[in-house]
Design an enzyme around this catalytic site. Structure first.
Site, PDB file in Angstrom:
ATOM      1  N   SER A 124       0.787  -1.239   0.000  1.00 37.05           N
ATOM      2  CA  SER A 124       0.000   0.000   0.000  1.00 37.05           C
ATOM      3  C   SER A 124       0.814   1.283   0.000  1.00 37.05           C
ATOM      4  CB  SER A 124      -0.947   0.004   1.197  1.00 37.05           C
ATOM      5  OG  SER A 124      -1.904  -1.033   1.072  1.00 37.05           O
ATOM      6  N   VAL A 125       2.118   1.206   0.253  1.00 40.39           N
ATOM      7  CA  VAL A 125       2.964   2.402   0.139  1.00 40.39           C
ATOM      8  C   VAL A 125       2.826   2.990  -1.276  1.00 40.39           C
ATOM      9  CG1 VAL A 125       5.371   3.198   0.071  1.00 40.39           C
ATOM     10  CG2 VAL A 125       4.598   1.722   1.935  1.00 40.39           C
TER      11      VAL A 125
END
Length: 584
Positions: free
Chosen positions: A305-306
């Site tokens: 999700s970064v």
């Protein structure tokens, strides 16, 4: 018959003598410096058999932290005892008294050694400078106390500094016809590799004592100190590392059980690496036995999700997000998400709570409009390509400070780039997306600076031994476009919401002494341990939010979903940095 036999034996004798003379010529005239396939230097070997020596400094250049403190070595008081002492009447009791051990223990230490014996530097013998002075005042031939160079233990920033090897073949391949003394070290990774040409030694500093065939004195009992005559070498490589922050990061990585992963800390103003930790640690006895020789902070990893930060940047620039709602009760394939049912969320809340459905859908929409969009914005935020400093240095046009750095990527093929399902998976940092932790730290620094995209520096200058500068490395812009200041401002707000939102994934950092903005990530690796899939766990951010000074990434690689989080590690690092600042 007798004359014939004599002639035959005379011929055999002459042939034998010819072979012997040819062999002697080979040894003493032709191949004196490179004998046999092993390239043995016969002159050096011959000299070595006639002397006893102890190396004080191998002559290779050194690495310093940003304040000038040694990183790659420490100098420690030692006592050096030469073997010929056993054949002389020397006041062992006075030396023993000076260093605080018994005479019998001291004599036993020398024993029947045919090489100089070193006491101190390591347990159980730790000498002080006062003890060193007492010994030298005795002025006993063959008994010398001085400071000797050692690799520090623990060695911090080991993978960033890199490894060396005394491999003659590598030296020959790299430097062709240039000759080096036996045992010369060559850099094979990290900064040791990139700066090898400058670090190569001009010769060793050593104590030398000449002996005859039976080990007795050849020229008297004086021990000579020998060192290279060049006053400019060895050079010092001044790195950007802050020893205080590096020590903190190393200790916290170990405290929180990071077995594979690490930490990157950047100075936002200068884009310098202040600390870089990689695990597993280097095994210096067998560095290539496991992954300890690799710098994980420079290697491709799955970000999870970064990567939604990239999708958010593109959507803010290209999409109509105001008033739009997303169904975060479902997975990206449309089935109900029983584990992460966030209900209906707007864009800001979707980012704070890291809703996969929102960013998969947005990535598909962006791909439909232009398949190059995700790659374009990943490049704008420094996640593709490399981010380490590179440029001209003397005769080298494309000198790279971080030679082991991988390139990041979004897709591997044009086919994947144009597939909407692959776009959806890429939008949540899965499928073929790969980034390096150092590039993620740089992305946070770019956002915090309002879109200013710079190269990451690990070294600021090369200095001669006398302190004068040989070369410097100025800040440089990173090639390619970047995000606008307005987009950067919007991303800053979103990253702060991750921490301040009541259900944000960064709530851990709400009450820290410095305000944090950032993004979490949990990536599926597709690798299983038993029945459990392993994950990469990230938190990347910057602080203080109002006046950004530091960009920080903490990552734990290949851990189970229910363990190995990095929130506590990130939190303790922020607290530790705050305490260090207060002491300044």
């Amino acid at each position: 018959m007798t004359r014939k036999r004599i002639a035959i034996w005379l011929g055999i004798t002459l042939i034998g003598m010819g072979i012997l003379i040819a062999r002697l010529a080979q040894l003493q005239l032709i191949e004196t410096k490179s004998f046999s396939k092993h390239d043995i230097n016969l002159l050096e070997e011959s000299a070595a058999r006639r002397m006893q020596e102890i190396v004080i400094d191998n002559g290779r250049g050194n690495f310093m932290d940003r304040s000038g403190k040694p990183l790659s070595y420490e100098t420690v008081p030692v006592l050096i005892l030469f073997p010929f002492l056993e054949k002389t009447d020397w006041p062992a009791e006075k030396v023993a008294e000076a260093i605080g051990i018994s005479e019998s223990e001291l004599r036993h230490t020398i024993g029947k050694s045919d090489k100089p014996v070193v006491l101190g530097g390591k347990d159980p013998y730790v000498l002080t400078e006062k003890q060193m002075e007492k010994v030298n005042k005795l002025e006993i031939p063959g008994v010398i106390s001085m400071k000797r160079k050692y690799t520090p233990s623990p060695l911090y920033a080991g993978q960033l500094l890199g490894l060396t090897s005394s491999n003659a073949q590598v030296l020959k391949e790299k430097y062709k016809e240039k000759e080096f003394p036996a045992g010369t070290l060559v850099g094979i990774s990290g900064l040791q590799k990139s700066f090898d040409e400058f670090l190569l030694g001009e010769g060793k500093s050593r104590l030398v004592y000449h002996v005859d065939g039976r080990g007795g004195p050849l020229f008297g009992i004086d021990v000579k100190y020998s060192e290279p005559a060049n006053p400019f070498y060895p050079v010092n490589i001044v790195t950007t590392i802050d020893s205080r922050f590096q020590r903190l990061a190393e200790q916290q990585a170990d405290k929180h059980g990071i077995n594979k992963g690490g930490v990157v800390l950047l100075d936002i103003e200068t884009n310098n690496i202040l600390a870089m930790v990689s695990r597993p640690k280097v095994n210096r006895q067998s560095p290539f036995a496991d992954q300890g020789s690799q710098n994980m902070m420079l290697k491709q990893q799955i970000p999870g999700s970064v990567f939604k930060t990239v999708v958010a940047a593109a959507a803010l620039d290209k999409g109509q997000l105001e008033g739009r709602l997303f169904d975060c009760s479902k997975k990206i394939n449309g089935s109900p998400d029983k584990k992460y049912d966030h209900g209906t969320l707007d864009f800001n809340k979707s980012f704070a709570r890291s809703c996969n459905r929102t960013f998969a859908d947005l990535a598909k929409e962006l791909q439909k409009e232009d398949p190059r969009t995700l790659e374009e914005y990943a490049k704008k935020l420094s996640l593709t390509g490399t981010v380490g400093w590179e440029g001209g240095l003397f005769h080298t046009e494309n000198f790279r400070q971080l030679p082991d750095e991988d390139k990041g990527r979004v897709f591997l093929s044009e086919q994947a780039k144009e597939d909407p399902n692959y776009a959806g998976l890429s939008g949540i940092g899965q499928h073929e997306v790969r980034v390096t932790p150092v590039s993620v730290a740089n992305m946070m620094a770019v956002i915090a600076r309002g879109g200013d995209k710079q190269m990451v520096r690990a070294v600021t200058s090369i200095q001669y031994k006398n302190g004068s500068k040989m070369a410097g490395f100025q800040s440089k812009k990173l090639d390619g476009g970047t995000i606008s200041p307005l987009t950067a401002e919007k991303l800053q707000f979103l990253l702060r919401q991750v921490v301040t939102d009541e259900l944000g994934t960064g709530q851990w950092f709400k009450d820290l002494p410095m305000t944090v903005a950032g993004k979490s990530g949990t990536a599926e690796t597709g690798v299983y341990k038993g029945k459990k899939q392993l994950h990469n766990k990230w938190f990347a951010g910057y602080f203080p939010y109002e006046n950004p000074r530091y960009a920080l990434v903490a990552v734990n690689l290949g851990v189970s979903e229910d363990e190995g989080g990095v929130n506590l590690l990130f939190s303790d690092l922020v607290k530790g940095i705050g305490k260090i600042e207060k002491k300044e």
